[in-house]
Design a protein around this motif. Structure first.
Motif, PDB file in Angstrom:
ATOM      1  N   CYS A   1       0.841  -1.189   0.000  1.00  0.00           N
ATOM      2  CA  CYS A   1       0.000   0.000   0.000  1.00  0.00           C
ATOM      3  C   CYS A   1       0.883   1.248   0.000  1.00  0.00           C
ATOM      4  O   CYS A   1       1.778   1.366   0.838  1.00  0.00           O
ATOM      5  CB  CYS A   1      -0.878  -0.048   1.246  1.00  0.00           C
ATOM      6  SG  CYS A   1      -1.757   1.473   1.591  1.00  0.00           S
TER       7      CYS A   1
ATOM      8  N   GLY B   1       0.088   4.086   0.855  1.00  0.00           N
ATOM      9  CA  GLY B   1      -0.263   4.976   1.958  1.00  0.00           C
ATOM     10  C   GLY B   1       0.552   4.701   3.206  1.00  0.00           C
ATOM     11  O   GLY B   1       1.123   5.602   3.817  1.00  0.00           O
TER      12      GLY B   1
ATOM     13  N   TRP C   1      -4.567   0.066  -2.532  1.00  0.00           N
ATOM     14  CA  TRP C   1      -4.596   0.786  -1.263  1.00  0.00           C
ATOM     15  C   TRP C   1      -5.434   0.033  -0.250  1.00  0.00           C
ATOM     16  O   TRP C   1      -6.495  -0.498  -0.588  1.00  0.00           O
ATOM     17  CB  TRP C   1      -5.245   2.156  -1.441  1.00  0.00           C
ATOM     18  CG  TRP C   1      -4.445   3.164  -2.196  1.00  0.00           C
ATOM     19  CD1 TRP C   1      -4.276   3.226  -3.554  1.00  0.00           C
ATOM     20  CD2 TRP C   1      -3.718   4.272  -1.649  1.00  0.00           C
ATOM     21  NE1 TRP C   1      -3.493   4.310  -3.868  1.00  0.00           N
ATOM     22  CE2 TRP C   1      -3.138   4.967  -2.717  1.00  0.00           C
ATOM     23  CE3 TRP C   1      -3.525   4.738  -0.340  1.00  0.00           C
ATOM     24  CZ2 TRP C   1      -2.357   6.108  -2.525  1.00  0.00           C
ATOM     25  CZ3 TRP C   1      -2.750   5.876  -0.162  1.00  0.00           C
ATOM     26  CH2 TRP C   1      -2.170   6.545  -1.246  1.00  0.00           C
TER      27      TRP C   1
ATOM     28  N   CYS D   1      -6.429   3.561   4.281  1.00  0.00           N
ATOM     29  CA  CYS D   1      -5.325   4.422   3.865  1.00  0.00           C
ATOM     30  C   CYS D   1      -5.761   5.362   2.755  1.00  0.00           C
ATOM     31  O   CYS D   1      -5.353   6.517   2.701  1.00  0.00           O
ATOM     32  CB  CYS D   1      -4.143   3.580   3.398  1.00  0.00           C
ATOM     33  SG  CYS D   1      -3.360   2.682   4.745  1.00  0.00           S
ATOM     34  N   TRP D   2      -6.578   4.842   1.848  1.00  0.00           N
ATOM     35  CA  TRP D   2      -7.089   5.695   0.766  1.00  0.00           C
ATOM     36  C   TRP D   2      -7.964   6.805   1.351  1.00  0.00           C
ATOM     37  O   TRP D   2      -7.904   7.965   0.939  1.00  0.00           O
ATOM     38  CB  TRP D   2      -7.873   4.852  -0.243  1.00  0.00           C
ATOM     39  CG  TRP D   2      -8.414   5.633  -1.410  1.00  0.00           C
ATOM     40  CD1 TRP D   2      -9.725   5.775  -1.757  1.00  0.00           C
ATOM     41  CD2 TRP D   2      -7.658   6.357  -2.393  1.00  0.00           C
ATOM     42  NE1 TRP D   2      -9.832   6.556  -2.893  1.00  0.00           N
ATOM     43  CE2 TRP D   2      -8.572   6.920  -3.302  1.00  0.00           C
ATOM     44  CE3 TRP D   2      -6.293   6.586  -2.578  1.00  0.00           C
ATOM     45  CZ2 TRP D   2      -8.167   7.708  -4.382  1.00  0.00           C
ATOM     46  CZ3 TRP D   2      -5.889   7.368  -3.668  1.00  0.00           C
ATOM     47  CH2 TRP D   2      -6.819   7.913  -4.546  1.00  0.00           C
TER      48      TRP D   2
ATOM     49  N   GLU E   1      -5.706   9.302   2.698  1.00  0.00           N
ATOM     50  CA  GLU E   1      -5.040  10.017   1.614  1.00  0.00           C
ATOM     51  C   GLU E   1      -5.952  11.113   1.039  1.00  0.00           C
ATOM     52  O   GLU E   1      -5.502  12.216   0.767  1.00  0.00           O
ATOM     53  CB  GLU E   1      -4.644   9.015   0.528  1.00  0.00           C
ATOM     54  CG  GLU E   1      -4.029   9.612  -0.729  1.00  0.00           C
ATOM     55  CD  GLU E   1      -2.591  10.099  -0.509  1.00  0.00           C
ATOM     56  OE1 GLU E   1      -2.074  10.004   0.628  1.00  0.00           O
ATOM     57  OE2 GLU E   1      -2.005  10.588  -1.492  1.00  0.00           O
TER      58      GLU E   1
END
Ligand SMILES: [Zn+2]
Length: 93
Positions: free
Chosen positions: A49, A51, A77, A81-82, A85
């Motif tokens: 990932c 992230g 991802w 985490c997305w 982000e």
């Protein structure tokens, strides 16, 4: 008074029907200029990932993000985490 037959479309949606079908990312995850797909990860190999730089283990549902015009550059991802982000970029819905 006879009970009125309710058409299927009139019944309240159950939560699992509101939730995305597999393959379509939730609305919050969609960003202009990208295609975001939800994958079950069942047949996936292990990805890293971008992230958190941790592995996304096979079998973990996660998101695949493709920047438009950059098919080779798709990224896997963690869903969380997305979300972070998008907040970081100020693009969260
Ligand atoms: Zn992550």
């Amino acid at each position: 008074m006879p009970r009125k037959h309710r058409a299927a479309r009139d019944r309240p949606l159950r939560l699992d029907e509101v939730e995305r079908p597999l393959g379509v990312a939730p609305a919050w995850a969609q960003v202009t200029g990208t295609t975001v797909r939800a994958v079950s990860g069942e047949r996936a190999k292990t990805y890293r990932c971008p992230g958190c730089h941790q592995e996304i283990r096979a079998g973990t549902p996660h998101l695949v993000v493709v920047e438009h015009g950059d098919v080779e550059g798709r990224r896997h991802w963690h869903t969380g985490c997305w979300r972070r982000e998008l907040r970081r970029l100020g693009r969260a819905v």
